[in-house]
Write a protein that holds these residues in place. Structure first.
Motif, PDB file in Angstrom:
ATOM      1  N   PHE A  97       0.835  -1.211   0.000  1.00  0.00           N
ATOM      2  CA  PHE A  97       0.000   0.000   0.000  1.00  0.00           C
ATOM      3  C   PHE A  97       0.866   1.255   0.000  1.00  0.00           C
ATOM      4  CE2 PHE A  97      -1.991   3.431   2.402  1.00  0.00           C
ATOM      5  CZ  PHE A  97      -3.089   3.675   1.596  1.00  0.00           C
ATOM      6  N   VAL A  98       1.951   1.249   0.781  1.00  0.00           N
ATOM      7  CA  VAL A  98       2.842   2.419   0.828  1.00  0.00           C
ATOM      8  C   VAL A  98       3.421   2.697  -0.557  1.00  0.00           C
ATOM      9  CG1 VAL A  98       5.025   3.280   1.756  1.00  0.00           C
ATOM     10  CG2 VAL A  98       3.389   2.191   3.277  1.00  0.00           C
ATOM     11  N   ARG A  99       3.858   1.641  -1.243  1.00  0.00           N
ATOM     12  CA  ARG A  99       4.408   1.821  -2.607  1.00  0.00           C
ATOM     13  C   ARG A  99       3.356   2.413  -3.540  1.00  0.00           C
ATOM     14  NH1 ARG A  99       6.555  -3.333  -1.606  1.00  0.00           N
ATOM     15  NH2 ARG A  99       5.045  -4.333  -2.981  1.00  0.00           N
ATOM     16  N   ASP A 100       2.147   1.855  -3.486  1.00  0.00           N
ATOM     17  CA  ASP A 100       1.079   2.348  -4.364  1.00  0.00           C
ATOM     18  C   ASP A 100       0.696   3.784  -4.017  1.00  0.00           C
ATOM     19  OD1 ASP A 100       1.111  -0.105  -5.567  1.00  0.00           O
ATOM     20  OD2 ASP A 100      -0.702  -0.866  -4.587  1.00  0.00           O
ATOM     21  N   PHE A 101       0.688   4.113  -2.727  1.00  0.00           N
ATOM     22  CA  PHE A 101       0.357   5.473  -2.284  1.00  0.00           C
ATOM     23  C   PHE A 101       1.363   6.473  -2.851  1.00  0.00           C
ATOM     24  CE2 PHE A 101       0.655   9.019   0.653  1.00  0.00           C
ATOM     25  CZ  PHE A 101      -0.669   9.321   0.920  1.00  0.00           C
ATOM     26  N   ILE A 152       3.215  14.314   2.710  1.00  0.00           N
ATOM     27  CA  ILE A 152       3.107  12.881   2.415  1.00  0.00           C
ATOM     28  C   ILE A 152       3.140  12.078   3.710  1.00  0.00           C
ATOM     29  CG2 ILE A 152       4.348  10.925   1.376  1.00  0.00           C
ATOM     30  CD1 ILE A 152       5.131  12.848  -0.906  1.00  0.00           C
ATOM     31  N   TRP A 153       4.033  12.467   4.637  1.00  0.00           N
ATOM     32  CA  TRP A 153       4.169  11.761   5.914  1.00  0.00           C
ATOM     33  C   TRP A 153       2.857  11.780   6.692  1.00  0.00           C
ATOM     34  CZ3 TRP A 153       4.439  13.847  11.071  1.00  0.00           C
ATOM     35  CH2 TRP A 153       4.824  12.910  12.037  1.00  0.00           C
ATOM     36  N   LEU A 154       2.209  12.958   6.770  1.00  0.00           N
ATOM     37  CA  LEU A 154       0.953  13.069   7.525  1.00  0.00           C
ATOM     38  C   LEU A 154      -0.171  12.276   6.856  1.00  0.00           C
ATOM     39  CD1 LEU A 154       1.085  16.880   8.398  1.00  0.00           C
ATOM     40  CD2 LEU A 154       1.384  14.966   9.982  1.00  0.00           C
ATOM     41  N   ARG A 155      -0.312  12.411   5.529  1.00  0.00           N
ATOM     42  CA  ARG A 155      -1.390  11.698   4.826  1.00  0.00           C
ATOM     43  C   ARG A 155      -1.192  10.186   4.876  1.00  0.00           C
ATOM     44  NH1 ARG A 155      -0.724  16.014   1.184  1.00  0.00           N
ATOM     45  NH2 ARG A 155       0.483  14.711  -0.247  1.00  0.00           N
ATOM     46  N   GLU A 162      -5.977   4.073   9.270  1.00  0.00           N
ATOM     47  CA  GLU A 162      -7.355   3.725   8.921  1.00  0.00           C
ATOM     48  C   GLU A 162      -7.446   2.349   8.275  1.00  0.00           C
ATOM     49  OE1 GLU A 162      -8.732   6.822   6.364  1.00  0.00           O
ATOM     50  OE2 GLU A 162      -8.875   8.318   7.971  1.00  0.00           O
ATOM     51  N   ARG A 163      -6.523   2.042   7.373  1.00  0.00           N
ATOM     52  CA  ARG A 163      -6.620   0.794   6.594  1.00  0.00           C
ATOM     53  C   ARG A 163      -6.045  -0.417   7.307  1.00  0.00           C
ATOM     54  NH1 ARG A 163      -6.822   1.410   0.378  1.00  0.00           N
ATOM     55  NH2 ARG A 163      -7.586   3.515   0.102  1.00  0.00           N
ATOM     56  N   PHE A 164      -4.993  -0.215   8.083  1.00  0.00           N
ATOM     57  CA  PHE A 164      -4.318  -1.342   8.734  1.00  0.00           C
ATOM     58  C   PHE A 164      -4.199  -1.091  10.244  1.00  0.00           C
ATOM     59  CE2 PHE A 164      -2.635  -0.779   4.433  1.00  0.00           C
ATOM     60  CZ  PHE A 164      -2.932  -2.011   3.867  1.00  0.00           C
ATOM     61  N   VAL A 173       6.328   4.412   7.036  1.00  0.00           N
ATOM     62  CA  VAL A 173       6.325   5.800   6.542  1.00  0.00           C
ATOM     63  C   VAL A 173       7.712   6.175   6.028  1.00  0.00           C
ATOM     64  CG1 VAL A 173       5.927   8.204   7.164  1.00  0.00           C
ATOM     65  CG2 VAL A 173       4.434   6.434   8.094  1.00  0.00           C
ATOM     66  N   ALA A 174       8.751   5.790   6.762  1.00  0.00           N
ATOM     67  CA  ALA A 174      10.127   6.061   6.306  1.00  0.00           C
ATOM     68  C   ALA A 174      10.408   5.343   4.991  1.00  0.00           C
ATOM     69  CB  ALA A 174      11.123   5.619   7.375  1.00  0.00           C
ATOM     70  N   TYR A 175       9.871   4.133   4.840  1.00  0.00           N
ATOM     71  CA  TYR A 175      10.003   3.371   3.589  1.00  0.00           C
ATOM     72  C   TYR A 175       9.390   4.151   2.430  1.00  0.00           C
ATOM     73  CZ  TYR A 175       8.984  -0.541   0.365  1.00  0.00           C
ATOM     74  OH  TYR A 175       8.872  -1.361  -0.739  1.00  0.00           O
ATOM     75  N   GLY A 176       8.213   4.743   2.671  1.00  0.00           N
ATOM     76  CA  GLY A 176       7.557   5.536   1.627  1.00  0.00           C
ATOM     77  C   GLY A 176       8.326   6.801   1.285  1.00  0.00           C
ATOM     78  N   LEU A 177       8.853   7.487   2.308  1.00  0.00           N
ATOM     79  CA  LEU A 177       9.613   8.713   2.047  1.00  0.00           C
ATOM     80  C   LEU A 177      10.905   8.429   1.287  1.00  0.00           C
ATOM     81  CD1 LEU A 177       9.130  10.627   5.422  1.00  0.00           C
ATOM     82  CD2 LEU A 177       8.018  11.085   3.226  1.00  0.00           C
ATOM     83  N   MET A 178      11.549   7.318   1.589  1.00  0.00           N
ATOM     84  CA  MET A 178      12.756   6.935   0.829  1.00  0.00           C
ATOM     85  C   MET A 178      12.401   6.644  -0.630  1.00  0.00           C
ATOM     86  SD  MET A 178      15.417   7.194   2.662  1.00  0.00           S
ATOM     87  CE  MET A 178      16.578   6.316   1.639  1.00  0.00           C
TER      88      MET A 178
END
Length: 199
Positions: A97-101, A152-155, A162-164, A173-178
């Motif tokens: 989900f993080v990757r898709d987001f 992006i971090w807040l959203r 909500e989802r998980f 979240v750090a994975y998504g920011l990287m």
């Protein structure tokens, strides 16, 4: 009065104390309290372990071939998004989900490297006006990346909560920011959603 001293000085026998098993170090080979695997699982694990041939060179060759096959499967999975062979850091519904987001959004941070090269070239020109422009561009890019990353971090944190609600989300979240720092076409695993598409 005439008793022998040896009888008097003999110490009273002490009761033998049973050793405290809780204080003894646990045998590292002992089981760790996990349930015994089912027979089908145990047989699958045994089949996956290749028996030694007794020849060190042959064993090393087989190990290299297995590593090569595993890496090839992993490369294919990174290109196709196949969850079975992805590295551990990319597995699971939360990471997907993080990757898709991230991939469904336009991120300023993904253009950091190209912009940094342009600013570096401008700063090498020996003209004070251009060097001042390069410095302002550099500051502007950094400020925009910081603001975009905070958004992006807040959203992302809100969406994950909500989802998980019951899934472990540590480091997600750090994975998504990287991932935002990588150019879209160079991201691994490859993006599976288009920009603007809901994850």
């Amino acid at each position: 009065m005439f008793r022998s001293r040896s009888k008097e000085e003999r110490p009273a026998p002490t009761a033998k104390v049973a050793p405290d098993l809780s204080k003894q170090p646990r045998d590292p080979q002992a089981p760790k309290g996990r349930p015994t695997p089912k027979r089908s699982v145990a047989q699958t694990q045994r089949r996956s372990v290749v028996a030694s041939t007794g020849n060190r060179k042959e064993d090393a060759k087989r190990a290299r071939e297995r590593r090569r096959a595993d890496l090839a499967r992993q490369r294919e999975a990174l290109a196709s998004g196949d969850e079975r062979y992805l590295p551990a850091r990319d597995k699971g519904p939360v990471r997907r989900f993080v990757r898709d987001f991230v991939d469904s959004r336009f991120c300023i941070a993904e253009f950091f490297l190209p912009l940094a090269v342009v600013i570096l070239v401008l700063s090498m020109i020996r003209m004070s006006n251009i060097q001042n422009i390069a410095l302002l561009l550099w500051l502007g890019v950094i400020i925009m990346i910081v603001i975009d990353s905070i958004g992006i971090w807040l959203r992302l944190k809100k969406q994950l909560a909500e989802r998980f609600p019951n899934e472990p989300k540590r480091g997600a979240v750090a994975y998504g920011l990287m991932r935002t720092l990588q150019m879209r076409r160079l991201r691994l695993p490859k993006p599976q959603v288009k920009r603007g598409e809901r994850p």
